[in-house]
Design an enzyme around this catalytic site. Structure first.
Site, PDB file in Angstrom:
ATOM      1  N   GLU A   5       0.842  -1.196   0.000  1.00 31.80           N
ATOM      2  CA  GLU A   5       0.000   0.000   0.000  1.00 31.80           C
ATOM      3  C   GLU A   5       0.878   1.247   0.000  1.00 31.80           C
ATOM      4  O   GLU A   5       1.870   1.329   0.737  1.00 31.80           O
ATOM      5  CB  GLU A   5      -0.899   0.003   1.241  1.00 31.80           C
ATOM      6  N   LYS A   8      -8.852   3.190  -2.206  1.00 31.61           N
ATOM      7  CA  LYS A   8      -9.316   2.756  -0.893  1.00 31.61           C
ATOM      8  C   LYS A   8     -10.632   3.458  -0.592  1.00 31.61           C
ATOM      9  O   LYS A   8     -10.745   4.679  -0.713  1.00 31.61           O
ATOM     10  CB  LYS A   8      -8.257   3.105   0.147  1.00 31.61           C
ATOM     11  N   CYS A  47      -4.632  -2.513   2.921  1.00 29.96           N
ATOM     12  CA  CYS A  47      -4.604  -2.479   4.379  1.00 29.96           C
ATOM     13  C   CYS A  47      -5.880  -3.070   4.988  1.00 29.96           C
ATOM     14  O   CYS A  47      -6.236  -4.198   4.723  1.00 29.96           O
ATOM     15  CB  CYS A  47      -4.354  -1.046   4.833  1.00 29.96           C
TER      16      CYS A  47
END
Length: 364
Positions: free
Chosen positions: A48, A130, A165
């Site tokens: 990430e 995200k 994540c």
């Protein structure tokens, strides 16, 4: 489309990014793509926010201390339609490899936690953001929208997906990926401190061990192996590492310098049944973790529990996904009627084709 390759080699990055330095970040990205290519990999997975490194300092500073770091971070984030991105795409093409890349994406005046899946031809197959920045990450990053949510793409090496994540812990994101028949997953992780840093009342979920593997003598209920088990996928977990020099770059003046080892050694790769397939990397290891993937090995796991198929009851439980982009300002489509729509991939320039290959495409 059925996979052309059922057996192939893949790699997960366990290395230090080029902190606050876009050019160095791109150089390191191309270096690891070339390394994976030399080792005949068909897929490489980056952590990430690999470019320009995960801003872990935001968990440790106050507002005033964050400002110089935030400014420098913004200045070294990556435009999707840029020469830097084209160089990375060219490296993927030169090595004939799929690349899952995490980066801080500049879009107008905002930053997003973005992943792209690049094809061996250098094309962008998937562009996602995200869906929600975690806690203090909202100091830096905005949220994804409808058309940047989907994470799984059919490719010649199977149905490949990726998440950032704690999205890998999100039951709705896992259900969505399972419904798309995901076979190979990239659980992209940032820089993360180990359990020795935990202080009450901070939850155990906020240390690296909770997210990379199970504790001794406890149930294997932790994030990345759980993802592999619940979705029946090969799950590559690339992680960032940090050196003493990296610690200095991420620490505001006057703050104590931490031991870099508390952040390192967390890269993992899991089988579809949750088994760890690679030795745990040493704290000072900078490199690639390799795995031999065999898509036929997924069948028995999914025959027992395919939550995107026979082992689910859509007549009882369904997930609603809105894949439409939500714009602040919309305009009328005067030719076709309705509202004019431009996908995020089109708007940020990721659908533009690469130029013909150049002799210098593989240079680092």
């Amino acid at each position: 489309m059925s996979p052309v390759l059922k057996k192939y080699k893949a790699a997960a990055v366990n290395a230090e990014p080029g902190w606050f330095d876009l050019e160095e970040s791109v150089r390191r990205t191309i270096h690891w793509i070339n390394e994976a290519g030399r080792n005949r990999c068909k897929l490489i997975a980056f952590p990430e926010l690999w470019i320009p490194g995960y801003p872990y300092w935001m968990w440790k500073v106050n507002y005033q201390e964050s400002l110089p770091l935030l400014k420098k971070y913004r200045e070294n984030s990556l435009l999707s339609d840029s020469e830097e991105m084209r160089r990375i795409r060219e490296a993927a093409r030169a090595n004939k490899i799929y690349v899952s890349l995490g980066y801080s994406e500049v879009d107008l005046a905002s930053l997003y936690t973005t992943q792209v899946l690049i094809s061996p031809a250098g094309n962008i197959l998937n562009h996602r953001r995200k869906i929600r920045a975690t806690h203090v990450e909202r100091l830096v990053f905005g949220d994804g929208t409808g058309d940047t949510t989907e994470s799984v793409v059919q490719t010649e090496i199977g149905r490949v997906g990726h998440l950032n994540c704690w999205e890998n812990m999100n039951p709705f994101m896992k259900s969505y990926a399972a419904s798309l028949g995901e076979q190979v997953h990239v659980a992209a992780w940032p820089l993360y401190p180990g359990k020795e840093t935990l202080k009450y009342p901070d939850p155990y979920t906020n240390v690296a061990e909770a997210n990379c593997d199970a504790l001794a003598n406890e149930l294997p209920q932790l994030v990345t192996p759980a993802y592999a088990i619940e979705t029946g996928t090969y799950t590559l977990a690339p992680w960032q590492t940090i050196t003493e020099e990296g610690i200095k770059l991420n620490t505001p003046p006057g703050k104590p310098l931490e031991d870099p080892n508390i952040y390192n050694g967390h890269g993992r790769i899991f089988a579809p049944d949750g088994r760890n397939l690679v030795p745990h990397p040493a704290k000072d290891f900078q490199g690639l973790l390799y795995v031999d993937i065999d898509l036929d090995e997924i069948h028995l796991t999914k025959s027992l529990a395919d939550f995107g198929g026979h082992y689910m009851r859509p007549d009882l439980i369904r997930l609603l996904v809105d894949g439409n982009r939500k714009d602040l300002v919309v305009s009328e489509d005067r030719i076709n009627g309705g509202i004019k729509y431009t996908s995020t991939m089109d708007r940020v320039g990721l659908t533009k084709p690469l130029e013909a290959p150049k002799p210098t495409d593989q240079k680092e």
